[in-house]
Scaffold this motif. Structure first.
Motif, short mmCIF file in Angstrom:
data_model
loop_
_atom_site.label_atom_id
_atom_site.label_comp_id
_atom_site.label_asym_id
_atom_site.label_seq_id
_atom_site.Cartn_x
_atom_site.Cartn_y
_atom_site.Cartn_z
N LEU A 58 0.79 -0.98 0.30
CA LEU A 58 -0.13 0.13 0.03
C LEU A 58 0.86 1.24 -0.25
O LEU A 58 1.06 2.19 -0.91
N PHE A 59 2.18 1.48 0.70
CA PHE A 59 3.07 2.15 0.33
C PHE A 59 3.08 2.84 -1.31
O PHE A 59 2.87 3.68 -1.01
N ASP A 60 3.68 1.58 -2.00
CA ASP A 60 3.63 1.85 -3.20
C ASP A 60 2.87 2.31 -4.20
O ASP A 60 2.62 2.62 -5.05
N ILE A 61 0.97 1.53 -3.80
CA ILE A 61 0.25 2.31 -4.11
C ILE A 61 -0.99 3.80 -4.01
O ILE A 61 -0.68 4.48 -5.07
N PHE A 62 -0.40 4.25 -2.43
CA PHE A 62 -0.40 5.14 -2.31
C PHE A 62 0.29 6.29 -1.75
O PHE A 62 -0.25 7.84 -2.15
N ALA A 66 2.04 9.38 -4.77
CA ALA A 66 2.10 11.03 -5.04
C ALA A 66 2.69 11.80 -5.11
O ALA A 66 4.26 11.76 -5.49
N PRO A 67 2.71 13.34 -5.00
CA PRO A 67 3.32 14.45 -5.84
C PRO A 67 3.43 14.80 -4.42
O PRO A 67 4.90 14.98 -3.99
N ASP A 68 3.73 14.22 -3.23
CA ASP A 68 4.15 14.65 -1.61
C ASP A 68 3.60 13.94 -0.82
O ASP A 68 2.94 13.12 -0.35
N PRO A 69 3.82 13.73 0.56
CA PRO A 69 3.50 12.96 1.14
C PRO A 69 2.69 13.32 2.00
O PRO A 69 2.02 12.67 2.85
N VAL A 70 1.92 14.47 1.96
CA VAL A 70 1.13 14.87 2.81
C VAL A 70 -0.67 14.50 2.24
O VAL A 70 -1.09 14.21 1.87
N SER A 71 -0.30 14.28 0.23
CA SER A 71 -1.17 13.98 -0.77
C SER A 71 -1.25 12.33 -0.29
O SER A 71 -2.22 11.78 -0.45
N GLY A 72 -0.31 11.61 0.11
CA GLY A 72 -0.15 10.07 -0.40
C GLY A 72 -0.68 9.26 0.95
O GLY A 72 -1.45 8.77 1.06
N VAL A 73 -0.75 10.39 2.31
CA VAL A 73 -1.00 9.45 3.45
C VAL A 73 -2.54 10.45 3.26
O VAL A 73 -3.31 9.36 4.18
N GLU A 74 -3.08 11.33 2.86
CA GLU A 74 -4.85 11.82 2.63
C GLU A 74 -4.99 10.66 1.88
O GLU A 74 -6.55 9.94 1.99
N ALA A 75 -4.67 10.28 1.09
CA ALA A 75 -5.57 9.06 -0.43
C ALA A 75 -5.10 7.99 0.53
O ALA A 75 -6.27 7.33 0.54
N ALA A 76 -4.17 7.57 1.22
CA ALA A 76 -4.38 6.19 2.03
C ALA A 76 -5.32 6.22 3.19
O ALA A 76 -5.70 5.42 2.75
N THR A 125 9.51 4.26 5.93
CA THR A 125 10.28 4.66 6.17
C THR A 125 11.21 5.29 4.72
O THR A 125 11.25 6.46 4.06
N GLU A 126 11.46 3.72 3.72
CA GLU A 126 12.17 3.51 2.93
C GLU A 126 11.27 5.15 1.51
O GLU A 126 11.75 5.84 1.26
N THR A 127 10.15 4.64 1.81
CA THR A 127 9.16 5.38 0.98
C THR A 127 9.10 7.62 0.85
O THR A 127 9.26 7.66 0.23
#
Length: 182
Positions: A58-62, A66-76, A125-127
């Motif tokens: 899911l880290f790879d998917i969401f 994402a353009p930034d970590p904030v957007s990725g977290v929100e999407a997840a 962490t890597e992501t």
């Protein structure tokens, strides 16, 4: 294994019987012990490890795309809330479900869940490092995301409400915003 993963996610490890597993898998009972001579514990160990790898993706998917970590977290977190609603609050994390049940009573399964959580922390962490976060900040954000998500799953399932997931997602997104390099 797929049937077991589904049943563990919905009913937990102790709430899932071997007869239930073979019925769900449409397999003969003897095949369970043929493939898993260690019985339910061996099956549980393998299911936890395999499911854990899938959920780690899911880290790879969401997050990663994402353009930034904030957007990725929100999407997840939004996707997690959507899944809960779509499944009538039945589908959450099978790893946490099992970990809560067996962490103090079954060392084999405790170790399997610990290994999965460790792999998620390493993957997250890597992501997050790819977004320019230091290793320390990326690890901190990952642990905050995983613990917030798991806790929010518990509350959301009990309350039959996605508010805990929305609040947790906002909280982790705020941390991600604070940790972003300038």
């Amino acid at each position: 294994m797929r049937a077991s993963a589904e049943l563990f996610r919905r009913n937990g490890y102790t709430g899932t019987g071997l007869k239930q597993i073979v019925a769900e898998a449409q397999a003969p009972f003897g095949s369970l012990y043929h493939f898993f001579p260690g019985g339910k514990e061996q099956l549980g160990d393998e299911v936890i490890r395999e499911s854990g790898l899938l959920y780690g993706q899911l880290f790879d998917i969401f997050i990663a795309p994402a353009p930034d970590p904030v957007s990725g977290v929100e999407a997840a977190f939004a996707a997690a809330a959507e899944t809960l609603v779509e499944t009538g609050y039945a589908d959450a994390c099978p790893i946490a479900t099992v970990a809560l049940e067996v962490a103090s009573t079954n060392e084999t399964l405790r170790k399997a869940t610990a290994d999965v959580f460790t792999a998620w922390i390493d993957k997250g962490t890597e992501t997050f490092e790819r977004f320019g976060l230091s290793t320390e900040d990326a690890r901190r954000l990952t642990i905050a995301a995983v613990t917030s998500l798991e806790g929010a799953f518990v509350l959301s399932r009990a309350l039959r409400d996605t508010e805990p997931l929305r609040v947790a997602g906002t909280t982790v997104a705020t941390l991600a915003r604070e940790l972003q390099p300038s």
